[in-house]
Every structure is written in C-alpha cells, then in structure tokens.
Write a protein that holds these residues in place. Structure first.
Motif, PDB file in Angstrom:
ATOM      1  N   ALA A  86       1.039  -1.210  -0.143  1.00 13.57           N
ATOM      2  CA  ALA A  86      -0.125   0.106   0.204  1.00 13.57           C
ATOM      3  C   ALA A  86       0.836   1.239  -0.076  1.00 13.57           C
ATOM      4  O   ALA A  86       1.867   1.429   0.670  1.00 13.57           O
ATOM      5  CB  ALA A  86      -0.795   0.014   1.290  1.00 13.57           C
ATOM      6  N   PHE A  87       0.736   2.219  -0.838  1.00 13.34           N
ATOM      7  CA  PHE A  87       1.289   3.380  -1.039  1.00 13.34           C
ATOM      8  C   PHE A  87       2.796   3.293  -0.843  1.00 13.34           C
ATOM      9  O   PHE A  87       3.695   4.024  -0.377  1.00 13.34           O
ATOM     10  CB  PHE A  87       0.887   4.173   0.315  1.00 13.34           C
ATOM     11  CG  PHE A  87      -0.447   4.560   0.619  1.00 13.34           C
ATOM     12  CD1 PHE A  87      -1.222   3.607   1.511  1.00 13.34           C
ATOM     13  CD2 PHE A  87      -1.262   5.403   0.060  1.00 13.34           C
ATOM     14  CE1 PHE A  87      -2.484   3.791   1.877  1.00 13.34           C
ATOM     15  CE2 PHE A  87      -2.584   5.588   0.391  1.00 13.34           C
ATOM     16  CZ  PHE A  87      -3.066   4.864   1.046  1.00 13.34           C
ATOM     17  N   ALA A  88       3.341   2.493  -1.947  1.00  9.69           N
ATOM     18  CA  ALA A  88       4.561   2.036  -2.170  1.00  9.69           C
ATOM     19  C   ALA A  88       5.140   2.039  -3.419  1.00  9.69           C
ATOM     20  O   ALA A  88       4.229   1.962  -4.576  1.00  9.69           O
ATOM     21  CB  ALA A  88       4.722   0.950  -1.257  1.00  9.69           C
ATOM     22  N   GLY A  89       6.115   2.067  -3.596  1.00  5.87           N
ATOM     23  CA  GLY A  89       6.872   1.875  -5.187  1.00  5.87           C
ATOM     24  C   GLY A  89       7.127   3.275  -5.978  1.00  5.87           C
ATOM     25  O   GLY A  89       6.513   4.076  -5.427  1.00  5.87           O
ATOM     26  N   SER A  90       7.899   3.001  -6.883  1.00  5.37           N
ATOM     27  CA  SER A  90       8.105   4.244  -7.740  1.00  5.37           C
ATOM     28  C   SER A  90       7.801   4.241  -9.158  1.00  5.37           C
ATOM     29  O   SER A  90       7.221   5.148  -9.664  1.00  5.37           O
ATOM     30  CB  SER A  90       9.631   4.749  -7.793  1.00  5.37           C
ATOM     31  OG  SER A  90      10.258   4.055  -6.769  1.00  5.37           O
ATOM     32  N   SER A  91       7.608   2.808  -9.383  1.00  2.00           N
ATOM     33  CA  SER A  91       7.469   2.686 -10.825  1.00  2.00           C
ATOM     34  C   SER A  91       6.895   1.269 -11.164  1.00  2.00           C
ATOM     35  O   SER A  91       7.127   0.379 -10.295  1.00  2.00           O
ATOM     36  CB  SER A  91       8.413   2.946 -11.778  1.00  2.00           C
ATOM     37  OG  SER A  91       9.232   2.034 -11.583  1.00  2.00           O
ATOM     38  N   ASP A  92       6.470   1.120 -12.474  1.00  2.00           N
ATOM     39  CA  ASP A  92       6.244  -0.349 -12.747  1.00  2.00           C
ATOM     40  C   ASP A  92       7.192  -1.405 -12.494  1.00  2.00           C
ATOM     41  O   ASP A  92       6.943  -2.518 -12.240  1.00  2.00           O
ATOM     42  CB  ASP A  92       5.888  -0.480 -14.253  1.00  2.00           C
ATOM     43  CG  ASP A  92       4.631   0.204 -14.948  1.00  2.00           C
ATOM     44  OD1 ASP A  92       4.575   0.607 -15.999  1.00  2.00           O
ATOM     45  OD2 ASP A  92       3.636   0.251 -14.035  1.00  2.00           O
ATOM     46  N   TRP A  93       8.478  -1.185 -12.601  1.00  5.49           N
ATOM     47  CA  TRP A  93       9.393  -1.781 -12.242  1.00  5.49           C
ATOM     48  C   TRP A  93       9.377  -2.399 -10.884  1.00  5.49           C
ATOM     49  O   TRP A  93       9.495  -3.939 -10.663  1.00  5.49           O
ATOM     50  CB  TRP A  93      10.809  -1.043 -12.272  1.00  5.49           C
ATOM     51  CG  TRP A  93      12.181  -1.835 -11.856  1.00  5.49           C
ATOM     52  CD1 TRP A  93      12.818  -1.787 -10.924  1.00  5.49           C
ATOM     53  CD2 TRP A  93      12.718  -2.849 -12.705  1.00  5.49           C
ATOM     54  NE1 TRP A  93      14.059  -2.499 -10.918  1.00  5.49           N
ATOM     55  CE2 TRP A  93      13.791  -3.503 -11.769  1.00  5.49           C
ATOM     56  CE3 TRP A  93      12.294  -3.679 -13.783  1.00  5.49           C
ATOM     57  CZ2 TRP A  93      14.477  -4.432 -12.188  1.00  5.49           C
ATOM     58  CZ3 TRP A  93      12.940  -4.751 -14.057  1.00  5.49           C
ATOM     59  CH2 TRP A  93      14.254  -5.337 -13.241  1.00  5.49           C
ATOM     60  N   GLY A  94       8.759  -2.062  -9.826  1.00 10.17           N
ATOM     61  CA  GLY A  94       8.783  -2.718  -8.568  1.00 10.17           C
ATOM     62  C   GLY A  94       7.928  -4.094  -8.657  1.00 10.17           C
ATOM     63  O   GLY A  94       7.975  -4.809  -8.246  1.00 10.17           O
ATOM     64  N   MET A  95       6.504  -3.859  -9.225  1.00 10.65           N
ATOM     65  CA  MET A  95       5.759  -4.657  -9.377  1.00 10.65           C
ATOM     66  C   MET A  95       6.362  -5.859 -10.279  1.00 10.65           C
ATOM     67  O   MET A  95       6.234  -6.900 -10.041  1.00 10.65           O
ATOM     68  CB  MET A  95       4.358  -4.491  -9.791  1.00 10.65           C
ATOM     69  CG  MET A  95       3.458  -5.261  -9.814  1.00 10.65           C
ATOM     70  SD  MET A  95       1.688  -4.737 -10.213  1.00 10.65           S
ATOM     71  CE  MET A  95       0.903  -6.317 -10.775  1.00 10.65           C
ATOM     72  N   GLN A  96       7.010  -5.409 -11.366  1.00 10.42           N
ATOM     73  CA  GLN A  96       7.411  -6.247 -12.237  1.00 10.42           C
ATOM     74  C   GLN A  96       8.661  -7.308 -11.739  1.00 10.42           C
ATOM     75  O   GLN A  96       8.577  -8.480 -11.875  1.00 10.42           O
ATOM     76  CB  GLN A  96       8.123  -5.712 -13.710  1.00 10.42           C
ATOM     77  CG  GLN A  96       7.072  -5.292 -14.489  1.00 10.42           C
ATOM     78  CD  GLN A  96       7.770  -4.195 -15.604  1.00 10.42           C
ATOM     79  OE1 GLN A  96       8.326  -3.202 -15.271  1.00 10.42           O
ATOM     80  NE2 GLN A  96       7.769  -4.683 -16.800  1.00 10.42           N
ATOM     81  N   CYS A  97       9.356  -6.784 -10.630  1.00 10.02           N
ATOM     82  CA  CYS A  97      10.522  -7.368 -10.199  1.00 10.02           C
ATOM     83  C   CYS A  97       9.638  -8.530  -9.403  1.00 10.02           C
ATOM     84  O   CYS A  97      10.055  -9.744  -9.410  1.00 10.02           O
ATOM     85  CB  CYS A  97      11.097  -6.523  -9.083  1.00 10.02           C
ATOM     86  SG  CYS A  97      12.270  -5.650  -9.550  1.00 10.02           S
ATOM     87  N   VAL A  98       8.669  -8.138  -8.757  1.00 12.14           N
ATOM     88  CA  VAL A  98       8.065  -9.275  -7.633  1.00 12.14           C
ATOM     89  C   VAL A  98       7.638 -10.467  -8.359  1.00 12.14           C
ATOM     90  O   VAL A  98       7.724 -11.456  -8.080  1.00 12.14           O
ATOM     91  CB  VAL A  98       7.189  -8.539  -6.844  1.00 12.14           C
ATOM     92  CG1 VAL A  98       6.231  -9.513  -6.037  1.00 12.14           C
ATOM     93  CG2 VAL A  98       7.773  -7.476  -5.815  1.00 12.14           C
ATOM     94  N   LEU A  99       6.668  -9.935  -9.428  1.00 10.16           N
ATOM     95  CA  LEU A  99       6.251 -11.066 -10.268  1.00 10.16           C
ATOM     96  C   LEU A  99       7.076 -12.069 -11.046  1.00 10.16           C
ATOM     97  O   LEU A  99       7.021 -13.131 -11.063  1.00 10.16           O
ATOM     98  CB  LEU A  99       5.324 -10.355 -11.451  1.00 10.16           C
ATOM     99  CG  LEU A  99       3.982  -9.911 -10.721  1.00 10.16           C
ATOM    100  CD1 LEU A  99       3.209  -8.954 -11.870  1.00 10.16           C
ATOM    101  CD2 LEU A  99       3.021 -10.715 -10.278  1.00 10.16           C
ATOM    102  N   ASP A 100       8.302 -11.575 -11.314  1.00 14.44           N
ATOM    103  CA  ASP A 100       9.206 -11.978 -11.822  1.00 14.44           C
ATOM    104  C   ASP A 100       9.769 -12.880 -10.746  1.00 14.44           C
ATOM    105  O   ASP A 100      10.607 -14.024 -11.010  1.00 14.44           O
ATOM    106  CB  ASP A 100      10.415 -11.337 -12.645  1.00 14.44           C
ATOM    107  CG  ASP A 100      11.141 -12.081 -13.487  1.00 14.44           C
ATOM    108  OD1 ASP A 100      12.562 -11.652 -13.764  1.00 14.44           O
ATOM    109  OD2 ASP A 100      10.802 -13.027 -14.173  1.00 14.44           O
ATOM    110  N   GLY A 101      10.237 -12.533  -9.669  1.00 14.06           N
ATOM    111  CA  GLY A 101      11.363 -13.008  -8.710  1.00 14.06           C
ATOM    112  C   GLY A 101      10.699 -13.926  -7.555  1.00 14.06           C
ATOM    113  O   GLY A 101      11.449 -14.597  -6.663  1.00 14.06           O
ATOM    114  N   CYS A 102       9.556 -14.046  -7.387  1.00 18.53           N
ATOM    115  CA  CYS A 102       8.979 -14.709  -6.284  1.00 18.53           C
ATOM    116  C   CYS A 102       8.164 -15.861  -6.785  1.00 18.53           C
ATOM    117  O   CYS A 102       6.788 -15.749  -7.217  1.00 18.53           O
ATOM    118  CB  CYS A 102       8.282 -13.952  -5.565  1.00 18.53           C
ATOM    119  SG  CYS A 102       8.765 -12.423  -4.776  1.00 18.53           S
TER     120      CYS A 102
END
Lengths: 225, 577
Positions: free
Chosen positions: B470-486
C-alpha cells in the motif's frame, strides 16, 4: 516475450499511461511518486504537516472530497470494522444535532432509537417511551414547581408558596414502585442506573443507552446499597 | 511402492483399490492430497473417493458442480469469498460470494455434510435456515468476516441443528436484532462444544445461556459478548469447569467482596485453560482474578481490553507459557518490554491500534517496543504491528534477533512515512527482513518505499506466498520485479501504488499459478485489463466500476484463475472483461 511486443505496438501504452510529472520526465525516478491522480482516496505527504497543525483540513488544496473531521483514507489503516467500533469514543453522537441513544425493551425483538435532546425533562421522556412501546412506566418528579401566589402586599394577603409534586409512582427510595416496567440507562462508566435519580442535564450527558426492564428485574436498581 | 511393478503399465495394480484408498485416507494435508492426485489415474480416483474435507480458497475459482463431480464424499467444506481488502471497505456491498448456490448443490450431493467454515462470504438468513433444515447431521458452523445475515438466521441454526457441536460467529457485519436466538436451542440439546458469540452486540437471555452451558457437558470453548457481566460470567464458569477456552464479557461490573471472591474462586479452577480473550472495559482491580488461570495459557487475546503497560506487565508475569499474544497499543513500549521479559516462548504477537485515526505520534507503540520483544522472544515468527514510527536500523536488529519470521506484517500508519531518524525510505528495513528471514511466507509493507524494496523482495523472498502493498513503489519496475522473482507467490494485493498496465501485463504468465491479484487506486486502464483478459482466457479479469471514476480508468481490478469461467452472478458494477 512475443506478447509484450504485440501489445506495445498496438496499444502504445505510454500514451494511455497515467502518471504524475511533465511529459518527458524520466520514468524511473528514485523519489517515491504518489501514484494516485484522483485524490479522493489518498492524501499527499505535504498535507500531513498542516493537518497536524490545524487539526482540520477543510478547504485544503490537495484533497477534494476530504471528510470534515479528520482526513481519512478509505480502508486505512487496514483494520476490520468491528475493531474500529470498539474504542472510538462516541463523540459524534453528542456533537451532531441530536443525541440518539438505543432503547431496548425486554422481550421486544428489535431496538429503537430516540433523540434525548428532543425532550426537556423526564416526564416527556417517559411519555415518549410509553408511546413507543405501548406500556406504562409511571411518573417521575420533575423540577419542583413553585406556585407563588402574590397578592397585593398592600392588601396584606399572604404569599403562598407551595410545590406541586409530580412524583406519582417514582420515588427516590423505592424507584418505580408498583410499575410493571422500569426504565434503566447505561452511563458513561458502563453501569446500569435507574432513570430519574440524577438531574435531567446530568442524565442526558451521561446516558449511553436505555433499557426498559420488566419490573421484577429492576428491583435491584431501586434499592440503595 | 514397488517401482518395478509400476513401470509395467499393463499389469494389474499391486493391490486392490480399497487398500490404496485405506492408505490414502490417512493423508489429511491438502497439499499432500493434491500431490497424490497427480501420480496416476488410479491414485487420482482413490484420492477423490477418500477426500472428506475440501478447502476452496476462492469461491469463484471453481463451481459447485465441478467440486461435486470430483469429490463424492465430502463432510467438511471451507470456502473463502471476497478479496481480503473487502474487510477494509474497498469492495462495494453486494459484490457476490453468496453461499446459497453452494448449499443448494451440497444439499443433494452431500446431505451428510458436517462442517461449513466460511470466510468473507455473503450468507443470508434464508441460507442459514436452509442449512439447518437440509443437513441433518450438521455439526459445525464457523462464520468469519461474513455478511448478509442477522440474528434471525442464527435462530434457525439453534432451533434445527440437533447435532450441532460448534457455533463460531466471528467479526461479521450482520444485523443484530436481539439475543433471542440463543433461546432457540431446545431444552434437550446437549451436544455443543464450541460457542463463540463474542462479536454480537445485543443482549442474550442470560438464563437461557446458563441453562445451555449447564447441560452441554462437553462444552470446551465459550466466548461471550460484552453484555455479559462479571457476576454472570462467574455463574457460567462454575457450571463449566471443563472449558479450555474462555472469552469473557465485560470486566467492569462493580463487585462486592463476596462476589469478587467467588469470581476468583471460579477462575482458580481453570488450570487447563489455554485461551483467554474478551475483557472488555477491563479495570485493573479485577485482573488478579485471572492470574491462577493463566499458568498454562498459550493464547491471550487482549485486543479488546484497554490496558496500560503496568497492568499488562502484571498479567504477563503469570503467563510463562504464552505463545500467542494480541494486545492494543495502549500498553505502549513499556508494555512490550514486559512481553520481552516475561514470555520467552512467544511465537506470535499482534499489536492493534486503539485509536487508528489519531495523528498524534505520542500514542501507541514505536520501534523500541518491537525491539524489546525481539530481544526476549527469540521464537517469534508471526508479527502484526501497527505503529506510527519505525526505523530501518530497528527492523534490521529485530530480524537479527528473530530470523525465523514466517509472517511479517508491519503497518506504519501514516502512508509514505520515512525512517523517522534518517528521513530515508524504509527500503532497507524490508531488505533486511527478506535477506534474513528465508522462511518468510507472508509480508505486508508500509512506510515510504521505492522500487528498491521490491528488488529486495524479488531477490531474496523465495518462499513468499502472500504480499500486501500500500502506498509504495516508484514505478512499474517494482511490481514487475516481484512477479518475476517470487516463484511461490500466490496472493498479491496492492493499493494506491504507481503500478500501471506494463506491470500488470508483465505478470500475465504468472497469474495462473496464483490464487488472485488485487490492484486498486493504481494506474491501470480498461484497455490494459482488456488485453490481459484477451491473452489469458483462463483468468477472470474483473473491474469494479464505481460511479466516481472516469471511463477509461480501471479503479479496482481483481484477477484470479478459475476453471469455472466468468462469474454468472456478477452485479452491475463488476465488469468481467
């Protein structure tokens, strides 16, 4: 991924993507971007300082539809509703126009709500309760009425001063003696008190809820400990 | 199993189906059962014929018909409905997750159904009546965070379910008309073992309750609501000395000396009590009556008791075996100090805010309370912590002290709040958590966070299954990382973050191995969601459209895998793309 190239060509997402900042600004800023453009649900960081100082944020520039008292984000902090209700002091009820309290009656399937501010004294309140639940409670002593009959001093007639006692069936000593129903209320401390013992103003300010008990159960309340 | 025989597919099975079924009936873990069902057709069949308990994590991921076709002998059903953020009013009412269709199907397929456990489902009074009448062997009903019913519905259950063992009504948003439902248990009804009505508001008839408790000799869990006074509680306890879990009512009533003594005596008998909760409106003068009952306590839920630090300290001094503790932040850091010093066996701590909307940072707990707990409670592995200030350094130390965290849910209550000492983002805190706690399954992040946090999560949190952002991150990259890395990620819920279509679409291939994705108040558009729906036909991509938002904006998006296809019961504000 082939899928990625297909959509990039057809959709040109960058154009439809919504973000803060001027066009051409670097996407990967390190600074946290507050990613909400419709400010109805979120508040910007800068608004917090003035919120702390002012205590109210009416007319604050950033937020369009901020509630009057505190600026609350929907669903934040993430706690379930039943927890929120447990401890919030019920300021709102008395500050708002009208002081609504719940009224339960033993044996009735559902509760009612009344606005205590509407009544000017115990007799009115009891009458309203009697009407609402179709029963009789008994009368209660109002402020003593003084009938001052003053006749012309010149004529030397005495001043007659007497009180009209509307006590009816209520008395301090015996509560609602003889009445089938007795009204009780829960005060600020959570104790159940017999309605009528304290002055009206004190009652209105401390009453949290009302309960109309069947005569036999209320006996304990009428007795002095 | 003899591998040699298995290699020859044409030879008859090494032992009869009945034997295999018998063996498999000992397997209870649902993950094991899923694995078993994949071994071979024989094993799939043997497994489905022996499964008696089914868990459906998302009611729309499968249909009642599919469940019934596969599993013919179900006795116990657990279903979860709405997305978790519905607990915080982010999902409009009448969204769905109605149990009725399920009950209808179960009535013909599982007439001997015994248990129903629902979470975030909509349950009507009619459904409760149906349940009570159609399932003669019904034994256990547990409703957590559900809505749509009233105390009238409970009356049906009480009246008709003759074999009821468990009635557990927790934290539901229901219409509480009166406590008369409790009177509906027949006078010859004696089977109840678990009764929890702690979160109901209206008065129940105390005499009826007392009689019920007296005649149900196997009652082991009793959690009453706050309308039950101390004197009444004493009378109940005296009738049920075999209780192992007690939820008290209000702890406020003025008692005279004799009543106090009687209450203390009542509690004194509970040497085997392992769970204690309730204690509404508690005053310290009555706390000592509890002490003798706390010796073997493993779970103490004080989240509805407004206690100060010294009061908590005294109580905890009597709870040496405590494993789970829930408190309000009124106990302060000082109270948490005493947790650290008195509860060496503590595994779970939840600290709730007493006054969540206050901006005043002088209320509640801070990083030092958490630190104190971590120093004294090395076995701590589950934490839910609401606070108004935190530092990266403190979190790093906490996880050094307690590296075994499986659930770390930190809620810094002001959104976007940085480390209050350094003014930096809280990225390093969450980085420390994921680096150190290799067993981490569930994480909730808060505070000022950049994409760095998500890079850390992607790199280190390899066992992560649930992530709340919630209320976090700077850009799409943040979410992309997680989807890729977990790789083990199953549930991802995001609100108010700057993640857009690119992030959503980057996880396209991932969502089929996840239970669900929720994104609200992010940067998604209808076009992006449509594309996802188009590319991934086995996902349900739903957008909740409320009037306020513009047409092309996808304000609330819920994506989940399903073998049942799109919902047939979606209300008008839920658009299935």
């Amino acid at each position: 991924m082939e899928n990625m190239s297909i959509y990039k060509g057809e959709l040109n997402l960058k154009d439809t993507e919504l973000r803060l900042g001027l066009p051409g600004t670097d996407e990967s800023e390190k600074e946290a971007v507050i990613g909400v453009r419709n400010n109805k649900r979120s508040l910007s960081v800068t608004s917090e300082e003035s919120r702390n100082e002012g205590g109210s944020d009416k007319g604050h520039g950033d937020s369009e539809a901020v509630p009057a008292t505190k600026a609350q984000i929907v669903g934040w902090p993430p706690i379930r509703s039943y927890r929120k209700n447990s401890f919030q002091p019920k300021n709102n009820e008395s500050e708002a126009s009208g002081m609504y309290v719940k009224v339960s009656m033993d044996g009735a399937p559902y509760l009612r709500k009344i606005d205590l501010k509407v009544y000017i004294g115990y007799p009115e309140l009891l009458k309203a309760l009697e009407n609402m639940f179709k029963l009789t409670i008994g009368k209660i002593r109002d402020n003593p009425q003084f009938y001052i009959v003053v006749m012309s001093m010149k004529m030397g007639i005495l001043i007659i001063l007497y009180t009209t006692d509307f006590s009816g069936e209520y008395s301090e000593r015996e509560g609602y003696k003889g009445s089938e129903y007795e009204p009780a209320y829960e005060d600020k401390d959570g104790d159940w008190m017999l309605v009528g013992d304290v002055p009206w103003e004190m009652f209105v300010s401390s009453c949290k809820r009302l309960r109309i008990m069947k005569g036999s159960e209320g006996k304990g309340l009428g007795c002095a400990i | 199993m003899d591998c040699k025989r298995n290699r020859d597919m044409k030879s008859p099975p090494p032992f009869p189906d009945e034997v295999l079924e018998r063996i498999l009936s000992f397997i209870t873990s649902r993950k094991d059962r899923s694995a078993v069902s994949l071994v071979s057709k024989d094993w799939y069949n043997a497994e489905r014929w022996t499964r008696t308990s089914i868990f459906i994590g998302n009611c729309y991921s499968v249909s009642p018909q599919i469940v019934i076709r596969r599993f013919p002998k179900i006795k116990s059903v657990t279903i979860k409905g709405k997305p978790r953020f519905s607990d915080f009013n982010l999902v409009p009412p009448n969204w769905g997750a109605d149990i009725q269709a399920w009950l209808f199907a179960f009535a013909s397929a599982y007439p001997f159904l015994e248990e129903l456990r629902l979470k975030r489902m909509t349950v009507s009074d009619e459904s409760l009546e149906f349940l009570s009448l159609k399932f003669s062997n019904f034994k256990a009903l547990s409703l957590l965070s559900c809505d749509g019913f009233s105390t009238d519905g409970l009356a049906f259950i009480a009246s008709n379910s003759k074999n009821l063992i468990e009635l557990d009504i927790q934290e539901n948003a229901i219409d509480d008309f009166s406590g008369n439902w409790l009177c509906c248990f027949p006078e010859n009804f004696t089977s109840l073992e678990i009764l929890n009505f702690a979160n109901l508001n209206s008065d129940v008839n105390f005499d009826a309750l007392e009689r019920l408790v007296s005649r149900c000799r196997s009652l082991r869990v009793l959690k009453v609501n706050k309308n039950i006074q101390l004197g009444q509680l004493q009378r109940l306890l005296v009738k049920a000395p075999q209780l192992t879990e007690i939820g008290t009512g209000s702890f406020l009533q003025e008692l005279n000396l004799q009543q106090y003594a009687e209450l203390a005596c009542a509690f004194n008998h509970f040497k085997n009590l392992h769970t204690l909760s309730g204690l509404w409106e508690v005053t310290s003068v009555y706390l000592p009556v509890l002490y003798p009952a706390c010796t073997n306590l493993t779970f103490l839920n004080l989240s509805t008791a407004v206690l100060q630090s010294d009061e908590l300290a005294k109580v905890l001094g009597h709870c040496p075996r405590l494993q789970r503790l829930w408190v309000l932040d009124t106990v302060g850091d000082a109270g948490l100090q005493s947790v650290g010093s008195s509860c060496p066996l503590l595994e779970e701590l939840r600290v709730f805010p007493a006054d969540p909307y206050s901006q005043d940072i002088f209320h509640g707990v801070t990083e030092s309370g958490f630190l104190a707990v971590s120093r004294g409670c090395r076995r701590l592995h589950y934490v839910l912590y609401f606070c108004r200030q935190m530092t990266n350094a403190a979190v790093a130390t906490i996880v050094q002290n307690c590296p075994d965290f499986t659930h770390f849910r930190l809620c810094i209550m002001n959104p976007h709040q940085p480390d209050y000492l350094t003014d930096k983002p809280m990225d390093e805190a969450f980085g420390a958590i994921v680096k150190t706690c290799t067993k981490l399954q569930r994480l909730a992040v808060s505070g000022l966070l950049t994409d760095m946090t998500f890079e850390y999560i992607a790199k280190y949190a390899k066992n992560l299954e649930t992530l709340s952002v919630a209320f976090a991150g700077s850009s799409d990259w943040g979410m992309q990382c997680v989807l890729d890395g977990c790789p083990k990620l199953r549930k991802l819920e995001i609100r108010d973050c700057p993640f857009g279509n690119a992030a959503l679409l980057s996880g396209m291939e991932r969502y089929e191995s996840m239970r669900s994705l929720w994104m609200s108040a992010c940067n998604l558009t209808m076009n992006g969601c449509r594309l996802l729906a188009q590319e991934m036909p086995r996902l349900n991509v739903e957008v909740i459209k409320e009037d306020e938002s513009e047409d092309c904006v996808a304000e609330k998006v819920y994506v989940y895998r399903s073998v049942a296809g799109p919902r047939s019961d979606a209300p008008s504000f839920v658009l299935t793309l």
